[in-house]
Design a protein around this motif. Structure first.
Motif, PDB file in Angstrom:
ATOM      1  N   PHE A 273       0.838  -1.206   0.000  1.00 38.14           N
ATOM      2  CA  PHE A 273       0.000   0.000   0.000  1.00 38.14           C
ATOM      3  C   PHE A 273       0.867   1.248   0.000  1.00 38.14           C
ATOM      4  O   PHE A 273       0.641   2.186  -0.775  1.00 38.14           O
ATOM      5  N   VAL A 274       1.872   1.263   0.857  1.00 32.75           N
ATOM      6  CA  VAL A 274       2.777   2.416   0.926  1.00 32.75           C
ATOM      7  C   VAL A 274       3.542   2.578  -0.382  1.00 32.75           C
ATOM      8  O   VAL A 274       3.693   3.697  -0.893  1.00 32.75           O
ATOM      9  N   ALA A 275       4.008   1.475  -0.956  1.00 34.61           N
ATOM     10  CA  ALA A 275       4.719   1.549  -2.233  1.00 34.61           C
ATOM     11  C   ALA A 275       3.818   2.100  -3.330  1.00 34.61           C
ATOM     12  O   ALA A 275       4.257   2.881  -4.190  1.00 34.61           O
ATOM     13  N   TYR A 276       2.554   1.716  -3.311  1.00 38.47           N
ATOM     14  CA  TYR A 276       1.594   2.218  -4.294  1.00 38.47           C
ATOM     15  C   TYR A 276       1.413   3.729  -4.127  1.00 38.47           C
ATOM     16  O   TYR A 276       1.380   4.480  -5.103  1.00 38.47           O
ATOM     17  N   GLY A 277       1.301   4.167  -2.881  1.00 35.65           N
ATOM     18  CA  GLY A 277       1.185   5.595  -2.627  1.00 35.65           C
ATOM     19  C   GLY A 277       2.398   6.370  -3.095  1.00 35.65           C
ATOM     20  O   GLY A 277       2.278   7.452  -3.679  1.00 35.65           O
ATOM     21  N   ARG A 278       3.581   5.825  -2.874  1.00 35.12           N
ATOM     22  CA  ARG A 278       4.809   6.482  -3.339  1.00 35.12           C
ATOM     23  C   ARG A 278       4.849   6.553  -4.870  1.00 35.12           C
ATOM     24  O   ARG A 278       5.300   7.546  -5.443  1.00 35.12           O
TER      25      ARG A 278
END
Length: 295
Positions: A273-278
């Motif tokens: 999820f965090v990687a997608y946001g980045r």
């Protein structure tokens, strides 16, 4: 620790996410948003339960946790008229869910409730459309009485199949308590190009879901934002051109797909999820000067 809180200038886009795409438990959802430094969260399922199904004590604990984390709830994703509630079902379930959500939305500080428009179940196209309009009129009137706004998503149901039907629904209901949440990637499942859909409905869009993907062997395969065929950057540019103000919530679908019964990605869920946001932040920085990120 939060690194920064982001909005996008000049359109006033704020970044957020659908919490249970990161983790089934609220603590994990909050952690993922905190790692991103984002202040906006959209609620669908909390600790494995739809928001309307939480007991009063569990709801109050959730509200307190969200407030303590400095997050604001931008939208509640209900089950009203969704893939699990066909047009042949009992309208009373939707009326009851909206009645339960009304005080909870007020407590969370949001007016927005995501809905769909009922999958068909044996009706003709004309009968289906007429019954959808009848039901959504009733629900919109109920929402208006409660100070809420229903956001119809271009997903399961009669009006989600085309921009033309979406506009027909809005025109038939004629209520300020009915607007749209636009999901950029949903066209992959319904056979239309999301960008073209958005050009027709953009003036009624109050909220956006970020999803991207490709179709392989007739089936959507989800990707990072900007890595698929859904023209995510073009959709964001269109919003910027309109000086659109609202929240763009990521809905990666890479590991979690509630409609398919996949609700827990395990330990990898928050990282993905965090990687997608980045990746979305990177897209916003490079796609167009009007989409520059302001910290």
């Amino acid at each position: 620790m939060a690194e920064r809180r982001l909005t996008v200038a000049p359109s006033g886009i704020t970044l957020g996410g659908i919490g249970d795409e990161a983790a089934p438990d609220l603590a994990g959802q909050i952690e993922a948003h905190t790692r991103l430094g984002w202040s906006a969260i959209e609620l669908r399922n909390v600790d494995g339960h739809a928001l309307a199904d939480l007991g009063d004590g569990a709801f109050e604990q959730a509200r307190e946790s969200i407030a303590a984390a400095g997050l604001r709830v931008t939208c509640v994703d209900s089950r009203i008229a969704n893939w699990g509630r066909p047009i042949s079902g009992n309208l009373g379930a939707d009326v009851a869910e909206l009645a339960t959500l009304a005080p909870r939305c007020r407590a969370l500080g949001t007016r927005y409730v995501r809905i769909m428009s009922y999958p068909n179940d044996g009706l003709t196209a004309a009968q289906w459309g007429a019954e959808v309009v009848r039901r959504i009129r009733l629900l919109a009137a109920q929402a208006a009485d409660e100070g809420l706004v229903l956001l119809h998503e271009n997903c399961a149901g009669w009006a989600g199949e085309s921009a033309e039907r979406t506009l027909r629904l809005l025109d038939a209901v004629q209520s300020p308590a009915l607007r749209l949440v636009f999901d950029i990637g949903n066209g992959l499942a319904y056979g239309y190009q999301g960008y073209h859909f958005l050009t027709q409905v953009v003036d009624a869009v109050a909220h956006v879901h970020i999803k991207d993907g490709v179709v392989r062997a007739g089936t959507p395969v989800w990707t990072g934002p900007g890595d698929g065929d859904c023209r995510v950057a073009d959709c964001l540019r269109l919003l910027a051109e309109r000086n659109w103000t609202g929240v763009c919530s990521i809905e990666p679908h890479l590991n979690v797909q509630p409609h398919a019964g996949v609700t827990d990605a395990g330990a990898a869920g928050k990282d993905a999820f965090v990687a997608y946001g980045r990746r979305l932040e990177e897209l916003l920085r490079t796609a167009d000067p009007r989409l520059r990120v302001r910290t």
